[in-house]
Design an enzyme around this catalytic site. Structure first.
Site, PDB file in Angstrom:
ATOM      1  N   GLU A 126      46.109 111.958   3.348  1.00 30.67           N
ATOM      2  CA  GLU A 126      44.708 111.535   3.201  1.00 30.67           C
ATOM      3  C   GLU A 126      43.755 112.416   4.000  1.00 30.67           C
ATOM      4  O   GLU A 126      42.948 111.923   4.796  1.00 30.67           O
ATOM      5  CB  GLU A 126      44.582 110.042   3.547  1.00 30.67           C
ATOM      6  CG  GLU A 126      45.488 109.199   2.637  1.00 30.67           C
ATOM      7  CD  GLU A 126      45.511 107.717   2.956  1.00 30.67           C
ATOM      8  OE1 GLU A 126      44.809 107.284   3.884  1.00 30.67           O
ATOM      9  OE2 GLU A 126      46.249 106.986   2.261  1.00 30.67           O
ATOM     10  N   ASP A 178      47.730 112.518  -1.036  1.00 27.08           N
ATOM     11  CA  ASP A 178      46.388 111.909  -1.033  1.00 27.08           C
ATOM     12  C   ASP A 178      46.225 110.907  -2.174  1.00 27.08           C
ATOM     13  O   ASP A 178      47.065 110.842  -3.068  1.00 27.08           O
ATOM     14  CB  ASP A 178      45.297 112.986  -1.100  1.00 27.08           C
ATOM     15  CG  ASP A 178      44.158 112.673  -0.130  1.00 27.08           C
ATOM     16  OD1 ASP A 178      43.638 111.526  -0.161  1.00 27.08           O
ATOM     17  OD2 ASP A 178      43.798 113.552   0.666  1.00 27.08           O
ATOM     18  N   GLU A 222      53.429 107.060  -4.399  1.00 26.98           N
ATOM     19  CA  GLU A 222      53.202 105.659  -3.991  1.00 26.98           C
ATOM     20  C   GLU A 222      52.752 104.807  -5.178  1.00 26.98           C
ATOM     21  O   GLU A 222      51.854 103.972  -5.061  1.00 26.98           O
ATOM     22  CB  GLU A 222      52.136 105.599  -2.886  1.00 26.98           C
ATOM     23  CG  GLU A 222      52.447 106.459  -1.678  1.00 26.98           C
ATOM     24  CD  GLU A 222      51.433 106.340  -0.544  1.00 26.98           C
ATOM     25  OE1 GLU A 222      50.650 105.380  -0.524  1.00 26.98           O
ATOM     26  OE2 GLU A 222      51.425 107.236   0.321  1.00 26.98           O
TER      27      GLU A 222
HETATM   28  O1  G3I Z   1      53.882  94.194  11.687  1.00 27.63           O
HETATM   29  C1  G3I Z   1      52.656  93.466  11.883  1.00 27.63           C
HETATM   30  C2  G3I Z   1      52.929  92.009  12.204  1.00 27.63           C
HETATM   31  O2  G3I Z   1      53.622  91.930  13.418  1.00 27.63           O
HETATM   32  C3  G3I Z   1      51.579  91.277  12.266  1.00 27.63           C
HETATM   33  O3  G3I Z   1      51.811  89.926  12.460  1.00 27.63           O
HETATM   34  C4  G3I Z   1      50.808  91.455  10.970  1.00 27.63           C
HETATM   35  C5  G3I Z   1      49.446  90.782  11.018  1.00 27.63           C
HETATM   36  O4  G3I Z   1      48.467  91.497  10.310  1.00 27.63           O
HETATM   37  O5  G3I Z   1      50.626  92.834  10.744  1.00 27.63           O
HETATM   38  C6  G3I Z   1      51.843  93.554  10.612  1.00 27.63           C
HETATM   39  O6  G3I Z   1      51.542  94.905  10.391  1.00 27.63           O
HETATM   40  C7  G3I Z   1      51.027  95.232   9.100  1.00 27.63           C
HETATM   41  C8  G3I Z   1      51.947  96.293   8.500  1.00 27.63           C
HETATM   42  O7  G3I Z   1      51.416  96.732   7.280  1.00 27.63           O
HETATM   43  C9  G3I Z   1      53.365  95.760   8.248  1.00 27.63           C
HETATM   44  O8  G3I Z   1      53.333  94.723   7.322  1.00 27.63           O
HETATM   45  C10 G3I Z   1      49.640  95.765   9.271  1.00 27.63           C
HETATM   46  O9  G3I Z   1      48.756  94.733   9.694  1.00 27.63           O
HETATM   47  C11 G3I Z   1      49.141  96.322   7.956  1.00 27.63           C
HETATM   48  O10 G3I Z   1      47.906  96.991   8.169  1.00 27.63           O
HETATM   49  C12 G3I Z   1      50.149  97.328   7.426  1.00 27.63           C
HETATM   50  O11 G3I Z   1      49.684  97.764   6.155  1.00 27.63           O
HETATM   51  C13 G3I Z   1      50.300  98.926   5.673  1.00 27.63           C
HETATM   52  C14 G3I Z   1      49.221  99.968   5.396  1.00 27.63           C
HETATM   53  O12 G3I Z   1      49.819 101.128   4.839  1.00 27.63           O
HETATM   54  C15 G3I Z   1      48.491 100.377   6.665  1.00 27.63           C
HETATM   55  O13 G3I Z   1      47.631 101.437   6.431  1.00 27.63           O
HETATM   56  C16 G3I Z   1      51.029  98.590   4.375  1.00 27.63           C
HETATM   57  O14 G3I Z   1      52.145  97.734   4.670  1.00 27.63           O
HETATM   58  C17 G3I Z   1      51.533  99.864   3.712  1.00 27.63           C
HETATM   59  O15 G3I Z   1      52.007  99.553   2.416  1.00 27.63           O
HETATM   60  C18 G3I Z   1      50.378 100.859   3.563  1.00 27.63           C
HETATM   61  O16 G3I Z   1      50.867 102.055   3.010  1.00 27.63           O
HETATM   62  C19 G3I Z   1      49.882 103.054   2.748  1.00 27.63           C
HETATM   63  C20 G3I Z   1      50.552 104.408   2.832  1.00 27.63           C
HETATM   64  O17 G3I Z   1      51.179 104.564   4.079  1.00 27.63           O
HETATM   65  C21 G3I Z   1      49.537 105.533   2.610  1.00 27.63           C
HETATM   66  N1  G3I Z   1      48.852 105.357   1.354  1.00 27.63           N
HETATM   67  C22 G3I Z   1      48.236 104.066   1.155  1.00 27.63           C
HETATM   68  C23 G3I Z   1      49.287 102.958   1.322  1.00 27.63           C
HETATM   69  C24 G3I Z   1      48.696 101.616   1.006  1.00 27.63           C
HETATM   70  O18 G3I Z   1      47.661 101.297   1.903  1.00 27.63           O
END
Ligand code: G3I
Length: 385
Positions: A170, A220, A288
């Protein structure tokens, strides 16, 4: 065999007999993704490209349905969150290799491919990279050294084991041009040549030095529909390839929705693939993929899965994979990775509308094969006959 499996095997047998005897029927057996009788998605498309998924190491429990689905249905894997900078390198002196080590061990045992996601990103990246002990922003020299150390340590650890790296993720901003990230702001035009791609150039050069055989990807979003972003990416990568920066391909995330337009995507990929004039081996990867059931501006939390909607959704998935086959046959693409393997654990159930129930993948929340999955199996069979 677990009772659920015996039941579904019996149902599968009964349905396949019915399908065979009901001339012209397009019905498919009602199967779980781990069932012995279920087809394999990656095997169905193996003549064109690998098919992978994002997952979590909690899926890797020997004998579990989750692990059986992964083994059976996919041959490329990437960790959804556990190999990002905040997970792998939370503070300067601490590296966590456990999760990616576990995936590599699984991949070696089952002859699968691993994508490393991700070395440099503005998100899920700890602050220690950018600040000193007094809370002041570090200099370009310090950040370059920290980035080099980070990349060299991780990529060397997995030399010959992680086949592909998303080196930077990104780099483009939402409003066109390069993203105004801390990497960009601090490192800037480090070599004084007038462009500000330098953090990207240093990242790729460092990763290549650590593992010259790994495929290095710049990843990206929205490249599949935005011509502006596509042209910006094309111009930037062209300039870097001409300078000899070792970039092997562009990752199209493809977080798309029901308004997706195949022709626009094909046009944009043709623009990117002009880079083959500089490097004939240059590729795109789909990194993705998921297909949201909601238009981007739709704020609702539920979608009614009417027959008409499901038919449209399945046929869009089929058109998309037909496009991937074309890309593969043109020598553009050899890997399609889905962002998750079942509707129950997709990130799209909480983004961009929290509490939403989305159905963007090929396997449902109970691990049943969806009709979209079968539309792809039908496509693969039709194309290979
Ligand atoms: O692990 C914590 C947990 O302990 C907590 O209770 C909970 C409460 O919000 O959060 C958990 O962490 C979350 C994590 O995913 C694991 O589930 C984060 O808040 C959450 O922000 C995070 O989101 C991830 C996101 O990237 C962050 O940017 C998504 O799972 C993941 O699918 C997503 O993947 C991204 C790629 O890396 C890049 N491209 C876009 C794609 C989708 O956004």
């Amino acid at each position: 065999m677990k009772p659920k499996r015996i039941l579904s095997a019996v149902i599968a047998f009964a349905i396949s007999v019915t399908a065979l005897t009901s001339c012209g029927s397009t019905s498919h057996p009602d199967l779980y993704a781990y069932d012995e009788d279920a087809p394999s998605l990656y095997e169905a498309f193996s003549q064109w490209f690998k098919v992978g998924t994002a997952m979590n190491t909690s899926d890797l429990v020997e004998g579990s349905e989750e692990m059986e689905i992964l083994i059976k249905q996919y041959n490329v894997f990437t960790l959804e969150n556990e190999s990002k900078p905040d997970a792998m390198h939370p503070s300067e002196d601490v590296y966590n290799f456990d999760a990616l080590d576990k995936l590599v061990e699984f991949a070696n045992e089952y002859d699968k491919t691993v994508r490393g996601h991700v070395l440099v990103w503005h998100s899920q990246c700890p602050d220690w990279f950018f600040y000193d002990d007094d809370g002041n922003t570090v200099s370009a020299d310090v950040l370059v050294e920290r980035m080099k150390e980070h990349i060299t340590t991780i990529v060397s650890h997995y030399k010959g084991e992680v086949d592909v790296w998303d080196v930077v993720n990104e780099t483009l901003g939402d409003n066109g041009g390069l993203r105004d990230s801390m990497w960009y702001q601090i490192i800037g035009d480090y070599d004084g040549d007038g462009d500000k791609y330098d953090y990207i150039e240093i990242a790729f050069t460092t990763a290549h030095e650590a593992d010259p055989d790994a495929r290095l990807i710049i990843n990206d979003y929205n490249l599949e529909w935005s011509e502006d972003r596509t042209i910006t990416m094309y111009m930037m990568v062209k300039s870097m390839l001409e300078e000899g920066i070792p970039i092997d391909g562009i990752g199209l995330q493809m977080h798309i929705d029901i308004d997706f337009d195949v022709e626009t995507c094909k046009n944009n990929v043709e623009i990117l693939m002009k880079l083959k004039e500089i490097d004939p081996d240059f590729v795109i990867e789909i990194t993705e993929l998921d297909l949201s059931c909601f238009s981007w501006s739709d704020q609702s939390t539920e979608v009614e899965l009417t027959d008409e909607f499901v038919e449209m959704f399945d046929s869009l998935y089929s058109d998309i994979f037909e496009m991937f086959i074309e890309f593969s046959e043109a020598g553009y693409l050899d890997s399609v990775v889905m962002w998750g393997y079942n509707d129950g654990s997709t990130w799209l159930n909480s983004y961009p509308v929290s509490g939403r129930t989305n159905h963007p993948l090929l396997i449902d929340e109970d691990y049943k094969l969806k009709s979209a999955y079968w539309s792809l199996i039908d496509l693969a069979q039709a194309k290979s006959s």
